[in-house]
Scaffold this motif. Sequence first.
Motif, short mmCIF file in Angstrom:
data_model
loop_
_atom_site.label_atom_id
_atom_site.label_comp_id
_atom_site.label_asym_id
_atom_site.label_seq_id
_atom_site.Cartn_x
_atom_site.Cartn_y
_atom_site.Cartn_z
N TYR A 156 2.78 -5.09 95.80
CA TYR A 156 2.92 -5.08 94.35
C TYR A 156 2.79 -3.66 93.77
O TYR A 156 3.68 -3.19 93.09
N TYR A 157 1.69 -2.98 94.05
CA TYR A 157 1.48 -1.61 93.59
C TYR A 157 1.58 -0.67 94.79
O TYR A 157 0.72 -0.70 95.67
N ALA A 158 2.58 0.20 94.80
CA ALA A 158 2.61 1.23 95.84
C ALA A 158 1.44 2.19 95.64
O ALA A 158 0.75 2.55 96.59
N THR A 159 1.22 2.60 94.39
CA THR A 159 0.07 3.43 94.04
C THR A 159 -0.54 2.89 92.75
O THR A 159 0.18 2.38 91.88
N TYR A 160 -1.84 3.03 92.62
CA TYR A 160 -2.55 2.55 91.44
C TYR A 160 -3.63 3.57 91.10
O TYR A 160 -4.65 3.67 91.79
N THR A 181 8.88 -10.94 93.96
CA THR A 181 10.05 -11.44 93.24
C THR A 181 9.84 -11.45 91.73
O THR A 181 10.72 -11.87 90.98
N THR A 182 8.67 -10.98 91.28
CA THR A 182 8.41 -10.98 89.85
C THR A 182 8.47 -9.56 89.29
O THR A 182 9.32 -9.25 88.46
N THR A 183 7.58 -8.72 89.70
CA THR A 183 7.59 -7.33 89.24
C THR A 183 6.84 -6.49 90.26
O THR A 183 6.40 -7.00 91.30
N GLY A 184 6.66 -5.22 89.98
CA GLY A 184 5.97 -4.31 90.88
C GLY A 184 6.02 -2.91 90.32
O GLY A 184 6.80 -2.60 89.42
N ASN A 208 9.49 -1.49 87.98
CA ASN A 208 8.78 -0.39 87.31
C ASN A 208 8.57 0.74 88.31
O ASN A 208 7.66 0.68 89.14
N ALA A 209 9.38 1.79 88.19
CA ALA A 209 9.30 2.85 89.19
C ALA A 209 8.18 3.84 88.88
O ALA A 209 7.35 4.14 89.72
N LEU A 210 8.16 4.37 87.65
CA LEU A 210 7.15 5.38 87.29
C LEU A 210 6.57 4.99 85.94
O LEU A 210 7.28 4.95 84.93
N ARG A 211 5.28 4.71 85.90
CA ARG A 211 4.64 4.22 84.69
C ARG A 211 3.45 5.12 84.34
O ARG A 211 2.46 5.18 85.07
N ALA A 212 3.57 5.84 83.21
CA ALA A 212 2.50 6.70 82.70
C ALA A 212 1.93 6.06 81.44
O ALA A 212 2.68 5.80 80.49
N TYR A 213 0.62 5.87 81.42
CA TYR A 213 0.01 5.07 80.36
C TYR A 213 -1.26 5.75 79.88
O TYR A 213 -2.19 5.97 80.66
N THR A 236 18.84 -7.18 89.36
CA THR A 236 18.42 -8.39 88.65
C THR A 236 17.13 -8.09 87.91
O THR A 236 16.45 -7.10 88.17
N TYR A 237 16.78 -8.94 86.96
CA TYR A 237 15.53 -8.87 86.21
C TYR A 237 15.48 -7.61 85.32
O TYR A 237 16.31 -6.73 85.39
N THR A 238 14.46 -7.55 84.48
CA THR A 238 14.29 -6.43 83.56
C THR A 238 13.84 -5.18 84.31
O THR A 238 12.97 -5.25 85.19
#
Length: 641
Positions: A156-160, A181-184, A208-213, A236-238
């Motif tokens: 699910y998370y490659a890095t966290y 199959t849902t997200t990651g 989600n490839a790169l997420r900065a929050y 497929t998918y968002t």
Amino acid sequence: YNEQVDLGAIPGASATNTITFTADTAGVIVEYGATGSSDNFVLRMQGTEWVTLDGFTFQNATGGSSSYRALVIFDNGSSNNTIMNNVFQGYATTSSSTNLRGWNTNSAGNDNNKFMNNEFLNGGYYGFYFRGSSNSLAGSNNGNEFTGNLFDGAYYYATYFYYGANTKFNNNKIVNNSTSTTTGYGLYMYYQYGHTEVMNNDIDYRYNALRAYYWYGDENDRNIIANNMVHSGLGTYTVYGLYVYGCEYTDVVHNTIWGNSGASSTNYTLYHSQGSKNIVANNSVFRPTGSSSTYGIYIGTANGVTTVDHNNVWAPTGNHGYFNGAKSDLTAWHATGGAVGTNGFDADPGYTKKDSMYTCNDTLDNGGMAMENVMYDFDGDNRDASTPDIGADEFIGSDSSTFSAGPDGLLCNGNTIEIGTQVTGSDYIWSNGATTGRIMVSNEGTYTVSVISACGGSFTDDVEVIDNTPTATFIPESVYFTGKFTNTSKRGDDYRWVFYNDPAGKVNPMDTIWQESPIYLFPDNGPYWVCLTNYNDCDTVESCQQWMGSVGIDESNLNDVISLVPNPVSDNLTIQFNGLDSDQINVEMTNVQGQAVYSNQYVNVSGNATKTVDVSNLKKGMYIMKFTTENDVTTKRIIVQ
């Protein structure tokens, strides 16, 4: 080796007393199969400092409990460690259990560690989990650097990353082997403080490839997300390619982002919302497919950005972008106003491979705005300082007007300097026979380079190399107590003069003047010591000389029989001769620059006599009057006010 490695705090370890564990042969594997929560690790570092691990493989054994498969526990102030050239083979899973983590850090104070050239494979639900303890700088892990690592295979998370400070995540690769199959998430980086860098990474991840929050930055040391090649989506998918939310003082620049979605899927290839004082510029956004509700660049809150410009967006379906409403095409986008500039493009870069997103489209060549904090591109090639290319890659296209071999060079003190620019995939030949983009030279002259680019362009350009070594020389002159100094130095930017009240040398400074060729009034005829310093970007040099006045006040008894009243004077100056007996006396008045402003000759002066000089038309300041008879010379100073 079927065992666990357990390193705690090691007494005596320090910056000068480090411990290094090296696998000196290939295939040194440490594996272990946990049976429960008490032994759920293969490698544990708790409070460990100043340790280097180099060249090992740590992996979960095939046996053990399927509910407990953590690989590494790294906690409790483990700082100043170097983890390099290792393989961390985790446990492949589809479970969200927190017991299934490849790398597990779950406390603050794990600072200044370096992770270099490692492979983090599989790893469980979280491939690499690195979390502080609270939403504050004090609760963060500070100053950790991640360079040249591979993250591949987490579910699910490659890095966290959560609660970090001054984190650098550069030149890493994240591979999309998730089966979720849902997200990651590829790079998931929340709540960062100080200066955060995410540069030159190759990220391919579903959804989600790169997420900065929520990155909290500094106006004088801005966060940066630059030169990343990002691919997101499976068709497929968002899809969110590069997602930035709630950040401040963050530059999102020079990224290449491919959002891969199906014809009916929603796609936010470059998404930005909330935050403040951010820049989104020089990005290449590629969204060739998607539904009508897709966006190339999506700016959710207009006040979160100060500049959105020089981006190229290829979005033949759906919308070019969103800024205070959907903008269907480039024309509508440019008409937006506010932070949106008018220098964007909608050229097709023609990317064909997600692991090699390079282009030869001349529109992107030299189409960007200057960014002082991005000097190199994804490949380590030079960025053009004034008109860099759009996207992660700096390239040479087919337009000769965009090609430059770089700035002219300045030699310093005979040293060797580097000239030219290096662009991957190009062939070079210089007039001195060199065949690389950047070359070392040590002689003045014109260097010509011919280049054939990977895009088929063929060009030539010159680089001029000149000697910029400064010299410090000057010619001194004396006019009474006035020194005139003619600067004959070469290649100076700034000149400093220091006047010393000592004939022996550089002691007792009287004055400092920043001027090219000054005129200076000394208290008497000296001797004094004068030093000139010449400054430029190359070097700082100094030279000194002794100075003496041309006439001394005490050289003659004539001084005793002449008085000047009043002094200071504003209109009429009276010269009193007291007991003088002279057939002829010459009077000359000069300003401090040595220019004559009055002269006269008096004859047959004897006894007590007076002469009047009108000074009302003279500028305010100091003047010197010189009196010369057939036998004597003297000078006196007056002040005109």
